[in-house]
Design a protein around this motif. Structure first.
Motif, PDB file in Angstrom:
ATOM      1  N   GLY A 153       9.003   2.797  -2.235  1.00 14.02           N
ATOM      2  CA  GLY A 153       8.194   1.914  -3.064  1.00 14.02           C
ATOM      3  C   GLY A 153       8.846   1.611  -4.400  1.00 14.02           C
ATOM      4  O   GLY A 153       8.798   0.478  -4.879  1.00 14.02           O
ATOM      5  N   GLY A 154       9.482   2.621  -4.991  1.00 12.31           N
ATOM      6  CA  GLY A 154      10.155   2.419  -6.265  1.00 12.31           C
ATOM      7  C   GLY A 154      11.280   1.400  -6.165  1.00 12.31           C
ATOM      8  O   GLY A 154      11.448   0.549  -7.043  1.00 12.31           O
ATOM      9  N   HIS A 155      12.065   1.477  -5.086  1.00 12.58           N
ATOM     10  CA  HIS A 155      13.160   0.527  -4.901  1.00 12.58           C
ATOM     11  C   HIS A 155      12.632  -0.878  -4.589  1.00 12.58           C
ATOM     12  O   HIS A 155      13.159  -1.868  -5.106  1.00 12.58           O
ATOM     13  CB  HIS A 155      14.092   1.008  -3.782  1.00 12.58           C
ATOM     14  CG  HIS A 155      15.024   2.095  -4.205  1.00 12.58           C
ATOM     15  ND1 HIS A 155      16.245   1.841  -4.786  1.00 12.58           N
ATOM     16  CD2 HIS A 155      14.908   3.448  -4.154  1.00 12.58           C
ATOM     17  CE1 HIS A 155      16.853   2.986  -5.068  1.00 12.58           C
ATOM     18  NE2 HIS A 155      16.059   3.979  -4.691  1.00 12.58           N
ATOM     19  N   LEU A 156      11.616  -0.966  -3.744  1.00 10.97           N
ATOM     20  CA  LEU A 156      11.055  -2.283  -3.425  1.00 10.97           C
ATOM     21  C   LEU A 156      10.506  -2.973  -4.666  1.00 10.97           C
ATOM     22  O   LEU A 156      10.657  -4.192  -4.828  1.00 10.97           O
ATOM     23  CB  LEU A 156       9.945  -2.152  -2.382  1.00 10.97           C
ATOM     24  CG  LEU A 156      10.330  -2.181  -0.907  1.00 10.97           C
ATOM     25  CD1 LEU A 156       9.091  -2.054  -0.038  1.00 10.97           C
ATOM     26  CD2 LEU A 156      11.093  -3.450  -0.549  1.00 10.97           C
ATOM     27  N   SER A 157       9.880  -2.202  -5.546  1.00 13.44           N
ATOM     28  CA  SER A 157       9.296  -2.802  -6.750  1.00 13.44           C
ATOM     29  C   SER A 157      10.361  -3.424  -7.636  1.00 13.44           C
ATOM     30  O   SER A 157      10.094  -4.380  -8.374  1.00 13.44           O
ATOM     31  CB  SER A 157       8.501  -1.752  -7.535  1.00 13.44           C
ATOM     32  OG  SER A 157       9.361  -0.761  -8.063  1.00 13.44           O
ATOM     33  N   ARG A 158      11.590  -2.880  -7.575  1.00 14.92           N
ATOM     34  CA  ARG A 158      12.684  -3.432  -8.374  1.00 14.92           C
ATOM     35  C   ARG A 158      13.406  -4.571  -7.662  1.00 14.92           C
ATOM     36  O   ARG A 158      13.983  -5.454  -8.295  1.00 14.92           O
ATOM     37  CB  ARG A 158      13.686  -2.326  -8.720  1.00 14.92           C
ATOM     38  CG  ARG A 158      13.133  -1.269  -9.674  1.00 14.92           C
ATOM     39  CD  ARG A 158      14.189  -0.305 -10.138  1.00 14.92           C
ATOM     40  NE  ARG A 158      14.657   0.567  -9.074  1.00 14.92           N
ATOM     41  CZ  ARG A 158      14.092   1.716  -8.744  1.00 14.92           C
ATOM     42  NH1 ARG A 158      13.009   2.129  -9.396  1.00 14.92           N
ATOM     43  NH2 ARG A 158      14.577   2.469  -7.776  1.00 14.92           N
ATOM     44  N   LEU A 212       0.842  -1.192   0.000  1.00 17.04           N
ATOM     45  CA  LEU A 212       0.000   0.000   0.000  1.00 17.04           C
ATOM     46  C   LEU A 212       0.878   1.243   0.000  1.00 17.04           C
ATOM     47  O   LEU A 212       1.802   1.367   0.797  1.00 17.04           O
ATOM     48  CB  LEU A 212      -0.897   0.010   1.239  1.00 17.04           C
ATOM     49  CG  LEU A 212      -1.830  -1.189   1.415  1.00 17.04           C
ATOM     50  CD1 LEU A 212      -2.565  -1.100   2.747  1.00 17.04           C
ATOM     51  CD2 LEU A 212      -2.830  -1.269   0.264  1.00 17.04           C
ATOM     52  N   GLY A 213       0.579   2.173  -0.903  1.00 20.97           N
ATOM     53  CA  GLY A 213       1.393   3.375  -0.991  1.00 20.97           C
ATOM     54  C   GLY A 213       2.696   3.140  -1.725  1.00 20.97           C
ATOM     55  O   GLY A 213       3.572   3.995  -1.732  1.00 20.97           O
ATOM     56  N   GLY A 214       2.826   1.981  -2.334  1.00 21.54           N
ATOM     57  CA  GLY A 214       4.069   1.653  -3.023  1.00 21.54           C
ATOM     58  C   GLY A 214       4.029   1.928  -4.510  1.00 21.54           C
ATOM     59  O   GLY A 214       4.951   1.573  -5.234  1.00 21.54           O
ATOM     60  N   ASP A 215       2.956   2.562  -4.979  1.00 20.30           N
ATOM     61  CA  ASP A 215       2.827   2.836  -6.405  1.00 20.30           C
ATOM     62  C   ASP A 215       3.699   4.004  -6.836  1.00 20.30           C
ATOM     63  O   ASP A 215       3.932   4.216  -8.014  1.00 20.30           O
ATOM     64  CB  ASP A 215       1.362   3.125  -6.756  1.00 20.30           C
ATOM     65  CG  ASP A 215       0.802   4.309  -5.981  1.00 20.30           C
ATOM     66  OD1 ASP A 215       1.074   4.392  -4.763  1.00 20.30           O
ATOM     67  OD2 ASP A 215       0.103   5.144  -6.577  1.00 20.30           O
ATOM     68  N   SER A 216       4.164   4.785  -5.878  1.00 20.53           N
ATOM     69  CA  SER A 216       5.027   5.929  -6.176  1.00 20.53           C
ATOM     70  C   SER A 216       5.902   6.170  -4.955  1.00 20.53           C
ATOM     71  O   SER A 216       5.676   5.613  -3.889  1.00 20.53           O
ATOM     72  CB  SER A 216       4.197   7.178  -6.496  1.00 20.53           C
ATOM     73  OG  SER A 216       3.399   7.538  -5.381  1.00 20.53           O
ATOM     74  N   GLY A 217       6.885   7.013  -5.120  1.00 20.64           N
ATOM     75  CA  GLY A 217       7.720   7.343  -3.971  1.00 20.64           C
ATOM     76  C   GLY A 217       9.047   6.621  -3.978  1.00 20.64           C
ATOM     77  O   GLY A 217       9.271   5.660  -4.716  1.00 20.64           O
ATOM     78  N   GLY A 247      19.171   6.639  -0.524  1.00 22.68           N
ATOM     79  CA  GLY A 247      19.484   5.927  -1.754  1.00 22.68           C
ATOM     80  C   GLY A 247      19.131   6.797  -2.937  1.00 22.68           C
ATOM     81  O   GLY A 247      18.749   7.965  -2.779  1.00 22.68           O
ATOM     82  N   ALA A 248      19.245   6.241  -4.141  1.00 18.45           N
ATOM     83  CA  ALA A 248      18.909   6.989  -5.344  1.00 18.45           C
ATOM     84  C   ALA A 248      17.460   7.457  -5.288  1.00 18.45           C
ATOM     85  O   ALA A 248      16.563   6.681  -4.998  1.00 18.45           O
ATOM     86  CB  ALA A 248      19.133   6.114  -6.578  1.00 18.45           C
TER      87      ALA A 248
END
Length: 304
Positions: free
Chosen positions: A14-19, A6-11, A151-152
């Motif tokens: 969330g961006g790092h976790l998705s990768r 939840l809330g991981g669609d942006s930010g 991080g980046a």
């Protein structure tokens, strides 16, 4: 394992976790602003709550903004979890829930609450509310408290300090000696991965995350100088003059330093990660504190 973020669609996080979260996980990153995903029958095993509001360098955010994002939406996320088939709820809190400025000892999970800002107080309120809830059978609540994650893509205080150093502005805080805990985004993602793989070893409760080593502000600036190649001069002003200048900064946004930022840059704030490392039998993290910092600084350099 199916993971709903939840809330991981942006930010940033969330961006790092998705990768990072790949096999054996099937992850779905969604927004709390649009709940249409609830009709997808994803049937997650675990829910991770990343919803929240962190940095506000404009000074425009009101206290109610922080409480809505960090408290009210945390309650809504938990209620979604309770009504779902998932059995693990991972709530990303913050060290700011218990301490934001300074601590003379390494902070463990049972430290007293001492939040002072609207951000910290809203994170504290969410933790207290969550820990008071009656969990249905076979469901588990895991609250994670990281210190500053970098991080980046990070737009926080570390990025702000980098901008000053990269402009060649003389560094005046040399006389301040401190130790602070940080968490690189790679180590954060590693912790999340290990929790998902070994959550059966964890009981409902609060766990601290942090790099294994601490960093001082002087060490951070030295790494920035090394990575940028800039010959940034040191200008070791006496502490009493720095404190006086920071008070002036409280009344003028034109000045790069105020009393709050000075405390964040020069005070001691160390976190113990022993509980989660013992629980999950983690011997060492993928990155040392300095390795993670160097990668972050390189990302700042590439982004400018």
């Amino acid at each position: 394992m199916k993971v709903l973020v939840l809330g991981g669609d942006s930010g940033f996080i969330g961006g790092h976790l998705s990768r990072k979260l790949k096999d054996p996980f099937q992850c779905k990153f969604v927004s709390m602003r649009d709940l249409s995903w609830m009709n997808d029958n994803f049937n997650a095993n675990c829910v991770i709550n990343l919803v929240g509001k962190a940095h506000d360098f404009t000074g425009k955010a009101a206290e109610e903004d922080f409480f809505y994002a960090n408290f009210e939406l945390a309650k809504k996320a938990f209620q979604l979890f309770v009504s779902s088939q998932a059995n693990v709820f991972i709530h990303i809190s913050s060290l700011a829930a218990i301490e934001e400025v300074e601590s003379s000892m390494s902070l463990s999970e049972n430290a007293d609450y001492n939040s002072v800002s609207p951000y910290g107080k809203s994170k504290q309120a969410a933790e207290e509310w969550l820990m008071q809830q009656q969990l249905p059978p076979n469901k588990k609540l895991i609250i994670l408290r990281p210190p500053m994650v970098h991080g980046a893509g990070d737009k926080g205080n570390l990025n702000q300090l980098y901008k000053l150093v990269s402009k060649g502005i003389p560094y005046p805080l040399v006389r301040f000696k401190n130790k602070r805990s940080f968490l690189s985004i790679d180590n954060f993602c590693f912790f999340i991965e290990q929790i998902l793989l070994q959550h059966e070893k964890m009981g409902t409760g609060i766990y601290h995350l942090a790099d294994d080593e601490t960093l001082s502000s002087n060490e951070i600036v030295n790494v920035m100088k090394q990575e940028t190649g800039l010959k940034v001069p040191c200008f070791p002003l006496p502490k009493h003059i720095i404190r006086w200048l920071s008070k002036l900064g409280d009344h003028s946004r034109a000045l790069p330093l105020n009393t709050w930022r000075l405390k964040k840059l020069t005070s001691n704030l160390v976190v113990s990660n022993k509980k989660i490392k013992l629980t999950l039998a983690i011997q060492r993290l993928p990155k040392t504190a300095k390795q993670g910092l160097r990668e972050t600084i390189r990302s700042f350099k590439q982004g400018h």
